[in-house]
Design an enzyme around this catalytic site. Structure first.
Site, short mmCIF file in Angstrom:
data_model
loop_
_atom_site.label_atom_id
_atom_site.label_comp_id
_atom_site.label_asym_id
_atom_site.label_seq_id
_atom_site.Cartn_x
_atom_site.Cartn_y
_atom_site.Cartn_z
N CYS A 1 0.56 -1.76 0.15
CA CYS A 1 0.01 0.62 -0.17
C CYS A 1 1.63 1.47 -0.13
O CYS A 1 1.70 1.73 0.97
CB CYS A 1 -0.97 -0.16 1.44
SG CYS A 1 -1.81 1.24 1.29
N CYS B 1 0.11 3.49 2.79
CA CYS B 1 0.84 3.76 3.80
C CYS B 1 1.96 3.65 4.34
O CYS B 1 2.03 4.03 5.59
CB CYS B 1 0.02 1.49 3.57
SG CYS B 1 -1.70 1.25 3.74
#
Length: 325
Positions: free
Chosen positions: A87, A90
């Site tokens: 991600c 993230c």
């Protein structure tokens, strides 16, 4: 899930998120007489756990150890960062969370949950999109925000969280000496990388893209710039896109390359990696050879974004190769 500007409400998720199956109730530590509670040892196996019962400010947590985190939240607010290795947003948000938590000097702690490795927690929090950040106060989940938000907003939300925790009698702290040892100072960020990072924090994705592109012109082997460019390009493409409208457009025109690319981007941003790859591979197979280039280029870009070693990338890359030859 509330956004970063919402007023926090401790009851907001009660009944919507069921954490009961993850409870493991050791006897909670009692507050010191005449003072506020001091946080006790963190989850067994927590990353970076300090010796002699001290608790690090930032630690990993799993399905098996989450019950202890629930108990800890009765003494000090716990911020839960649900993330995954593939991600991109993230990776932008996590350092910001760690920085702000560290600067708060033990008034709250950060528990990091890899959703790929901990499916029970992903299901319990109904994490449909990551990064997703939730707090625990006195064992109750409190929604904070989803997505990579700027540092200033993180600070505002954490200030609200501390106020909410105090209203619920959760005022313990973690001794600063219990935090992990500071890592050696990192070398200063290259100027163009710093410019790109500042632009991302400001939400100015075109400026960040320009900075990364210039960095690659100066050094085509700059892997950090390549990764940053892929991540911010995805953010720019999905910014402001209406998910339902995009899916309807793709359903109405299954061979419309632009429509399918938009939905694939949204799937990647939402963590639905296999769905994105399958959509583009099916589209690639249906197109005449002269129309395939944009689809192949997007697949290759997304492979790099998710990570070459990821099993989903390995599978999809093999399928793409079989379609090419």
């Amino acid at each position: 899930m509330a956004d970063a500007s919402s007023t926090l409400n401790a009851a907001a998720l009660r009944g919507a998120v069921d954490l009961s199956s993850l409870r493991n109730r050791p006897a909670p530590a009692q507050p010191a007489a005449g003072g506020s509670a001091t946080a006790q040892p963190g989850p067994a196996g927590a990353a970076g756990a300090a010796p002699q019962g001290a608790l690090p400010l930032v630690f990993d947590v799993s399905d098996a150890t989450f019950g202890e985190v629930l108990e800890l939240s009765r003494q000090v607010p716990v911020v839960v960062d649900l993330w995954a290795e593939w991600c991109g947003p993230c990776k932008q948000l996590s350092p910001v969370l760690e920085k702000v938590v560290t600067e708060l000097a033990g008034r709250l702690v950060l528990a990091k949950v890899d959703v790929d490795a901990n499916p029970q927690l992903q299901q319990a929090f109904r994490a449909q999109s990551i990064p997703m950040v939730v707090a625990l106060v006195a064992g109750q989940p409190v929604p904070l925000f989803t997505g990579a938000v700027p540092e200033e907003q993180v600070r505002q939300v954490f200030d609200q969280l501390l106020q909410l925790a105090a209203q619920n009698g959760v005022t313990g702290t973690v001794p600063v000496e219990g935090a992990p040892e500071e890592a050696p100072a990192e070398p200063p960020m290259p100027p163009l990388h710093a410019e790109a990072f500042a632009a991302i924090e400001a939400g100015d994705y075109p400026r960040a893209i320009t900075a990364y592109e210039q960095a690659l012109k100066e050094n085509p082997r700059d892997e950090d710039a390549k990764a940053g460019l892929a991540q911010v390009s995805l953010l720019a493409r999905v910014q402001g896109v209406d998910l339902q409208a995009a899916r309807q457009a793709a359903a109405d025109a299954p061979r419309d390359v632009d429509a399918q690319l938009v939905v694939a981007d949204l799937d990647i941003a939402g963590g639905h990696v296999d769905d994105a790859f399958d959509r583009l591979l099916e589209l690639f197979a249906s197109l005449p050879s002269e129309e395939r280039a944009p689809v192949r280029e997007r697949l290759v870009e997304l492979f790099g974004l998710v990570g070459a070693a990821d099993p989903r990338v390995v599978r999809a890359r093999g399928q793409l190769t079989s379609l090419l030859f």
